[in-house]
Write a protein that holds these residues in place. Structure first.
Motif, PDB file in Angstrom:
ATOM      1  N   ALA A  99       0.843  -1.196   0.000  1.00 33.70           N
ATOM      2  CA  ALA A  99       0.000   0.000   0.000  1.00 33.70           C
ATOM      3  C   ALA A  99       0.878   1.246   0.000  1.00 33.70           C
ATOM      4  O   ALA A  99       1.921   1.287   0.651  1.00 33.70           O
ATOM      5  CB  ALA A  99      -0.901  -0.014   1.231  1.00 33.70           C
ATOM      6  N   ARG A 100       0.437   2.253  -0.725  1.00 40.96           N
ATOM      7  CA  ARG A 100       1.196   3.501  -0.848  1.00 40.96           C
ATOM      8  C   ARG A 100       0.294   4.689  -0.548  1.00 40.96           C
ATOM      9  O   ARG A 100      -0.895   4.654  -0.800  1.00 40.96           O
ATOM     10  CB  ARG A 100       1.774   3.620  -2.248  1.00 40.96           C
ATOM     11  CG  ARG A 100       2.590   2.385  -2.592  1.00 40.96           C
ATOM     12  CD  ARG A 100       3.358   2.489  -3.850  1.00 40.96           C
ATOM     13  NE  ARG A 100       3.964   1.215  -4.192  1.00 40.96           N
ATOM     14  CZ  ARG A 100       5.106   0.748  -3.714  1.00 40.96           C
ATOM     15  NH1 ARG A 100       5.775   1.445  -2.837  1.00 40.96           N
ATOM     16  NH2 ARG A 100       5.581  -0.414  -4.084  1.00 40.96           N
ATOM     17  N   GLY A 101       0.904   5.726   0.000  1.00 45.34           N
ATOM     18  CA  GLY A 101       0.155   6.934   0.313  1.00 45.34           C
ATOM     19  C   GLY A 101       0.987   8.164   0.025  1.00 45.34           C
ATOM     20  O   GLY A 101       2.192   8.072  -0.235  1.00 45.34           O
ATOM     21  N   ALA A 102       0.328   9.319   0.068  1.00 44.71           N
ATOM     22  CA  ALA A 102       1.027  10.577  -0.184  1.00 44.71           C
ATOM     23  C   ALA A 102       0.278  11.722   0.482  1.00 44.71           C
ATOM     24  O   ALA A 102      -0.937  11.656   0.683  1.00 44.71           O
ATOM     25  CB  ALA A 102       1.145  10.828  -1.686  1.00 44.71           C
ATOM     26  N   ILE A 103       1.031  12.755   0.820  1.00 44.44           N
ATOM     27  CA  ILE A 103       0.462  13.989   1.361  1.00 44.44           C
ATOM     28  C   ILE A 103       0.920  15.127   0.462  1.00 44.44           C
ATOM     29  O   ILE A 103       2.100  15.221   0.122  1.00 44.44           O
ATOM     30  CB  ILE A 103       0.924  14.248   2.803  1.00 44.44           C
ATOM     31  CG1 ILE A 103       0.447  13.131   3.733  1.00 44.44           C
ATOM     32  CG2 ILE A 103       0.419  15.614   3.296  1.00 44.44           C
ATOM     33  CD1 ILE A 103       0.980  13.224   5.164  1.00 44.44           C
ATOM     34  N   ALA A 104      -0.028  15.976   0.064  1.00 43.61           N
ATOM     35  CA  ALA A 104       0.284  17.170  -0.724  1.00 43.61           C
ATOM     36  C   ALA A 104      -0.267  18.383   0.002  1.00 43.61           C
ATOM     37  O   ALA A 104      -1.298  18.306   0.676  1.00 43.61           O
ATOM     38  CB  ALA A 104      -0.329  17.084  -2.123  1.00 43.61           C
ATOM     39  N   VAL A 105       0.432  19.504  -0.103  1.00 39.75           N
ATOM     40  CA  VAL A 105      -0.011  20.734   0.536  1.00 39.75           C
ATOM     41  C   VAL A 105       0.130  21.912  -0.411  1.00 39.75           C
ATOM     42  O   VAL A 105       0.918  21.890  -1.352  1.00 39.75           O
ATOM     43  CB  VAL A 105       0.756  21.043   1.843  1.00 39.75           C
ATOM     44  CG1 VAL A 105       0.549  19.942   2.865  1.00 39.75           C
ATOM     45  CG2 VAL A 105       2.226  21.255   1.567  1.00 39.75           C
ATOM     46  N   ASN A 106      -0.640  22.931  -0.112  1.00 41.61           N
ATOM     47  CA  ASN A 106      -0.512  24.222  -0.761  1.00 41.61           C
ATOM     48  C   ASN A 106       0.329  25.060   0.193  1.00 41.61           C
ATOM     49  O   ASN A 106      -0.135  25.424   1.272  1.00 41.61           O
ATOM     50  CB  ASN A 106      -1.886  24.843  -0.981  1.00 41.61           C
ATOM     51  CG  ASN A 106      -1.826  26.162  -1.706  1.00 41.61           C
ATOM     52  OD1 ASN A 106      -0.957  26.987  -1.439  1.00 41.61           O
ATOM     53  ND2 ASN A 106      -2.765  26.370  -2.606  1.00 41.61           N
TER      54      ASN A 106
END
Length: 131
Positions: free
Chosen positions: A28-35
């Protein structure tokens, strides 16, 4: 020379599956993105491909906060959690991953503080965090 056709057949099937992507990595893979300009972001978990997770999290972040979102953390592994901490006062981010939400949060907060963040906290939009 006798050939064991059962083994030849099994190896042929295994080779075909590997070549076609069958029986591949189920991590399983995940990611976090932000402005970076406004502190909003998004998280995705339980993807089978990191590029897909990254693409979807940037799209989700942009839908919620506008253009300018970027991936700040990729994490993988079944049961692995990702976290981000933000210092609203000076815009510093910290990230962390671990085998539990609590440890991932702690690592993110520690990194935020170490990078000079003032009053670092886990943002409210960061809810589900684990694969």
């Amino acid at each position: 020379m006798l050939i064991n056709w059962k083994w030849v057949s099994a190896l042929s099937v295994a080779s075909a599956l590997a070549a076609c992507g069958g029986g591949g990595d189920t991590t399983a893979r995940g990611a976090i993105a932000v402005n970076m300009s406004n502190g909003y972001g998004a998280i995705v978990v339980n993807y089978t491909s990191q590029p897909e997770a990254n693409s979807d999290v940037v799209d989700k972040c942009a839908d919620d906060s506008g253009a300018g979102c970027a991936v700040i953390l990729e994490f993988s592994g079944n049961g692995t959690c990702g976290s981000a901490a933000w210092a609203a006062g000076n815009g510093v981010w910290g990230v962390g991953s671990a085998g539990s939400k609590e440890v991932a949060d702690s690592r993110a907060l520690s990194q935020c503080i170490a990078k000079g963040g003032v009053s670092c906290e886990i943002p409210g939009w960061l809810e589900t965090q684990c694969n």
